[in-house]
Design a protein around this motif. Structure first.
Motif, PDB file in Angstrom:
ATOM      1  N   VAL A 100       0.860  -1.180   0.000  1.00 54.09           N
ATOM      2  CA  VAL A 100       0.000   0.000   0.000  1.00 54.09           C
ATOM      3  C   VAL A 100       0.900   1.236   0.000  1.00 54.09           C
ATOM      4  N   ILE A 101       0.557   2.225  -0.810  1.00 53.46           N
ATOM      5  CA  ILE A 101       1.239   3.518  -0.775  1.00 53.46           C
ATOM      6  C   ILE A 101       0.214   4.554  -0.311  1.00 53.46           C
ATOM      7  N   VAL A 102       0.310   4.995   0.930  1.00 54.75           N
ATOM      8  CA  VAL A 102      -0.562   6.083   1.385  1.00 54.75           C
ATOM      9  C   VAL A 102      -0.016   7.375   0.773  1.00 54.75           C
ATOM     10  N   GLU A 103      -0.882   8.093   0.049  1.00 52.80           N
ATOM     11  CA  GLU A 103      -0.406   9.160  -0.845  1.00 52.80           C
ATOM     12  C   GLU A 103      -0.385  10.557  -0.221  1.00 52.80           C
ATOM     13  N   ALA A 104      -0.939  10.696   0.971  1.00 52.80           N
ATOM     14  CA  ALA A 104      -0.981  12.015   1.602  1.00 52.80           C
ATOM     15  C   ALA A 104      -1.386  11.825   3.055  1.00 52.80           C
ATOM     16  N   PRO A 105      -1.069  12.785   3.924  1.00 57.32           N
ATOM     17  CA  PRO A 105      -1.534  12.660   5.314  1.00 57.32           C
ATOM     18  C   PRO A 105      -3.042  12.869   5.436  1.00 57.32           C
ATOM     19  N   GLU A 106      -3.652  13.623   4.505  1.00 57.19           N
ATOM     20  CA  GLU A 106      -5.051  14.004   4.668  1.00 57.19           C
ATOM     21  C   GLU A 106      -5.985  13.277   3.698  1.00 57.19           C
ATOM     22  N   HIS A 107      -7.288  13.320   3.994  1.00 61.19           N
ATOM     23  CA  HIS A 107      -8.292  12.751   3.100  1.00 61.19           C
ATOM     24  C   HIS A 107      -8.602  13.744   1.999  1.00 61.19           C
ATOM     25  N   ALA A 108      -8.506  13.305   0.756  1.00 65.67           N
ATOM     26  CA  ALA A 108      -8.845  14.160  -0.380  1.00 65.67           C
ATOM     27  C   ALA A 108      -8.976  13.287  -1.611  1.00 65.67           C
ATOM     28  N   LEU A 109      -9.678  13.807  -2.607  1.00 70.05           N
ATOM     29  CA  LEU A 109      -9.703  13.150  -3.909  1.00 70.05           C
ATOM     30  C   LEU A 109      -8.455  13.579  -4.662  1.00 70.05           C
ATOM     31  N   LEU A 110      -8.068  12.798  -5.667  1.00 73.03           N
ATOM     32  CA  LEU A 110      -6.905  13.166  -6.474  1.00 73.03           C
ATOM     33  C   LEU A 110      -7.061  14.581  -7.036  1.00 73.03           C
ATOM     34  N   SER A 111      -8.289  14.940  -7.392  1.00 73.32           N
ATOM     35  CA  SER A 111      -8.531  16.250  -8.004  1.00 73.32           C
ATOM     36  C   SER A 111      -8.388  17.400  -7.015  1.00 73.32           C
ATOM     37  N   THR A 112      -8.435  17.103  -5.710  1.00 73.05           N
ATOM     38  CA  THR A 112      -8.346  18.183  -4.729  1.00 73.05           C
ATOM     39  C   THR A 112      -7.068  18.125  -3.892  1.00 73.05           C
ATOM     40  N   LEU A 113      -6.283  17.077  -4.058  1.00 76.13           N
ATOM     41  CA  LEU A 113      -4.993  16.991  -3.355  1.00 76.13           C
ATOM     42  C   LEU A 113      -4.032  18.025  -3.925  1.00 76.13           C
ATOM     43  N   PRO A 114      -3.124  18.587  -3.088  1.00 68.30           N
ATOM     44  CA  PRO A 114      -2.062  19.413  -3.669  1.00 68.30           C
ATOM     45  C   PRO A 114      -1.241  18.549  -4.640  1.00 68.30           C
ATOM     46  N   VAL A 115      -0.863  19.109  -5.780  1.00 68.06           N
ATOM     47  CA  VAL A 115      -0.188  18.316  -6.804  1.00 68.06           C
ATOM     48  C   VAL A 115       1.137  17.747  -6.294  1.00 68.06           C
ATOM     49  N   GLU A 116       1.779  18.440  -5.350  1.00 71.13           N
ATOM     50  CA  GLU A 116       3.052  17.951  -4.799  1.00 71.13           C
ATOM     51  C   GLU A 116       2.875  16.586  -4.125  1.00 71.13           C
ATOM     52  N   ARG A 117       1.685  16.372  -3.512  1.00 73.88           N
ATOM     53  CA  ARG A 117       1.439  15.082  -2.853  1.00 73.88           C
ATOM     54  C   ARG A 117       1.449  13.960  -3.887  1.00 73.88           C
ATOM     55  N   THR A 118       0.803  14.223  -5.015  1.00 72.56           N
ATOM     56  CA  THR A 118       0.745  13.211  -6.072  1.00 72.56           C
ATOM     57  C   THR A 118       2.149  12.901  -6.584  1.00 72.56           C
ATOM     58  N   LEU A 119       2.981  13.934  -6.753  1.00 71.65           N
ATOM     59  CA  LEU A 119       4.345  13.719  -7.248  1.00 71.65           C
ATOM     60  C   LEU A 119       5.145  12.885  -6.238  1.00 71.65           C
ATOM     61  N   ASP A 120       5.056  13.243  -4.960  1.00 74.73           N
ATOM     62  CA  ASP A 120       5.780  12.481  -3.929  1.00 74.73           C
ATOM     63  C   ASP A 120       5.299  11.028  -3.884  1.00 74.73           C
ATOM     64  N   ALA A 121       3.989  10.836  -4.010  1.00 71.37           N
ATOM     65  CA  ALA A 121       3.422   9.480  -3.935  1.00 71.37           C
ATOM     66  C   ALA A 121       3.872   8.634  -5.127  1.00 71.37           C
ATOM     67  N   LEU A 122       3.898   9.235  -6.298  1.00 70.32           N
ATOM     68  CA  LEU A 122       4.339   8.490  -7.486  1.00 70.32           C
ATOM     69  C   LEU A 122       5.823   8.140  -7.384  1.00 70.32           C
ATOM     70  N   GLU A 123       6.617   9.093  -6.886  1.00 64.30           N
ATOM     71  CA  GLU A 123       8.053   8.822  -6.707  1.00 64.30           C
ATOM     72  C   GLU A 123       8.274   7.650  -5.758  1.00 64.30           C
ATOM     73  N   LEU A 124       7.511   7.636  -4.669  1.00 66.81           N
ATOM     74  CA  LEU A 124       7.646   6.544  -3.697  1.00 66.81           C
ATOM     75  C   LEU A 124       7.236   5.215  -4.340  1.00 66.81           C
ATOM     76  N   ALA A 125       6.157   5.236  -5.121  1.00 62.72           N
ATOM     77  CA  ALA A 125       5.691   4.009  -5.783  1.00 62.72           C
ATOM     78  C   ALA A 125       6.768   3.465  -6.728  1.00 62.72           C
ATOM     79  N   VAL A 126       7.396   4.346  -7.489  1.00 62.33           N
ATOM     80  CA  VAL A 126       8.433   3.911  -8.433  1.00 62.33           C
ATOM     81  C   VAL A 126       9.637   3.349  -7.665  1.00 62.33           C
ATOM     82  N   ARG A 127       9.976   4.010  -6.552  1.00 64.39           N
ATOM     83  CA  ARG A 127      11.073   3.521  -5.707  1.00 64.39           C
ATOM     84  C   ARG A 127      10.772   2.098  -5.213  1.00 64.39           C
ATOM     85  N   ARG A 128       9.545   1.868  -4.786  1.00 61.07           N
ATOM     86  CA  ARG A 128       9.164   0.538  -4.294  1.00 61.07           C
ATOM     87  C   ARG A 128       9.208  -0.499  -5.419  1.00 61.07           C
ATOM     88  N   MET A 129       8.771  -0.104  -6.620  1.00 63.11           N
ATOM     89  CA  MET A 129       8.785  -1.046  -7.746  1.00 63.11           C
ATOM     90  C   MET A 129      10.226  -1.428  -8.084  1.00 63.11           C
TER      91      MET A 129
END
Ligand SMILES: [Zn+2]
Length: 325
Positions: A100-129
């Motif tokens: 599981v990759i938890v993508e942000a500390p807070e509850h939000a939809l992808l459309s309302t999350l700060p874009v930086e959270r999405t970038l950090d989450a994707l980077e972590l996912a690629v690191r894990r892969m």
């Protein structure tokens, strides 16, 4: 006790199914209303409720993305595949990883999350892969995210998942087959050819932004499905460069906002499709598919294997372009 998980092959159709007995418990009965923050195992302060983190990304002294093994994995990390056959019936142990990759500390939809959270989450996912691909037992690494209960999400907290499989899934195998044939016949990678053709035609393009093309595919399995295709992708998402990850994250964010205008809060899945973990990956490239789940699949899909919906991708692209303005 570790449950016995298996991948079994249907002797008639050859279709493979993953059977992971301990998952049944969380799907039946109905999960009920979404979890409150106070009861959410993915929220800050509840870190001990999950399995221990394998990797985390920190910003300003707090975690912004966390990776840990799924508590009820579809595939188990222990042992080998132990192929088994008895006449018509064949299976392998469902050995793999499910994180599981938890993508942000807070509850939000992808459309309302700060874009930086999405970038950090994707980077972590690629690191894990990249870490998981060092395990020689794994033949395919798949990244996906479910948003909304109808898309299979069991938590309201934004999260993605990674699975490592001991077999190449049929969808991936079919792509490898077609891409190899296309490369042999034309000398060009299939995904690059499709990308160029979509840009040439233009009617299914939603936007192109710093290298990532966002378009509605010619034959979408879901109404308003979109593909996010980098300019010159490596074989799989695990090979993505930091620039590609950043571009993908920004494009996911932007198309999520357009999708939210068109399909409101419909559940949305995002999945990566690219090369499996095989030696010959020439001509294979990755992309991400996002698909709203507007209608559940029923008997037609079950009986034919074909998807059925009512929105042509040319019309979907038109509506998404309007929403993107
Ligand atoms: Zn939460």
């Amino acid at each position: 006790m570790v449950p016995v998980r298996e991948i079994r092959r249907d002797p008639l159709t050859g279709e493979e199914v993953v059977i992971s007995p301990d998952r049944v418990i969380e799907r039946i009965p109905d999960p009920g209303p979404p979890l409150d923050v106070a009861d959410c195992p993915f929220c800050p302060g509840h870190e001990s409720w999950t399995t221990p983190a394998i990797d985390e990304t920190h910003r300003d002294g707090r975690w912004v993305a966390r990776a840990f093994p799924n508590r009820r994995p579809a595939l188990g990390i222990e042992g080998d595949t132990a192929p088994w056959r008895d006449g018509l019936f064949a299976s392998v142990r469902a050995v793999g990883a499910h994180e599981v990759i938890v993508e942000a500390p807070e509850h939000a939809l992808l459309s309302t999350l700060p874009v930086e959270r999405t970038l950090d989450a994707l980077e972590l996912a690629v690191r894990r892969m990249r870490d998981l691909r060092r395990d020689q037992r794994f033949r395919a690494l798949q990244w996906f995210r479910n948003q909304g209960l109808g898309a299979g999400a069991s938590q309201p907290h934004p999260h993605a998942q990674i699975v490592a499989l001991p077999i190449v899934p049929p969808k991936v195998a079919a792509y490898v087959d077609r891409a190899r044939t296309h490369l042999r016949q034309t000398g060009r990678p299939l995904l690059a050819a499709i990308r160029d053709a979509e840009i040439d035609r233009g009617e299914r393009v939603v936007f192109e932004q710093d290298g990532t093309l966002v378009c509605c595919p010619f034959a979408p399995r879901h109404a308003f499905e979109v593909w996010l295709v980098p300019a010159a992708p490596g074989p799989s998402l695990a090979d993505a460069t930091p620039e590609e990850i950043a571009s993908l994250g920004r494009a996911m964010h932007r198309i999520s906002r357009a999708l939210a205008v068109v399909v409101d809060r419909a559940p949305i899945t995002a999945t990566s499709l690219g090369a499996p973990e095989i030696d010959d990956r020439v001509g294979l490239g990755w992309h991400v598919r996002m698909a709203p789940r507007l209608v559940p699949h029923g008997g037609f899909e079950e009986s034919t294997g074909h998807a059925l919906h009512s929105v042509f991708p040319e019309r979907a692209a038109e509506l998404l372009r309007e929403a993107d303005r």
